[in-house]
Motif scaffolding. Structure first.
Motif: not given
Length: 76
Positions: A35-55
């Motif tokens: 249950s923990t493995t499934i929950a962590v995997t789903l949370a990782f896939v559905l959580s926002p991704k942050v990327k640092i971009v140079e402008k």
């Protein structure tokens, strides 16, 4: 949107807790590792991704969701 820009990092742990509750109460999975493995995997896939971009005006964080086409920009 300003509140989201400040607290986007809280979404992943909250999703883990929500998915753990759903899996344990809804599907009645007894094995904690599964249950923990499934929950962590789903949370990782559905959580926002942050990327640092140079402008031109400096570094900027871009926050992007899986099913959301718009990118949210945040100054570093």
């Amino acid at each position: 949107m300003k509140l989201f820009k400040k607290t986007y990092w809280l979404i992943t742990p909250l999703l883990v807790v929500v998915f753990l509750l759903i899996i344990e109460k809804g599907f009645k999975v007894e094995n904690m590792v599964i249950s923990t493995t499934i929950a962590v995997t789903l949370a990782f896939v559905l959580s926002p991704k942050v990327k640092i971009v140079e402008k031109q005006h400096g570094e900027e964080e871009q926050i992007k969701w899986l099913f959301f086409k718009k990118v949210i920009d945040k100054k570093v």
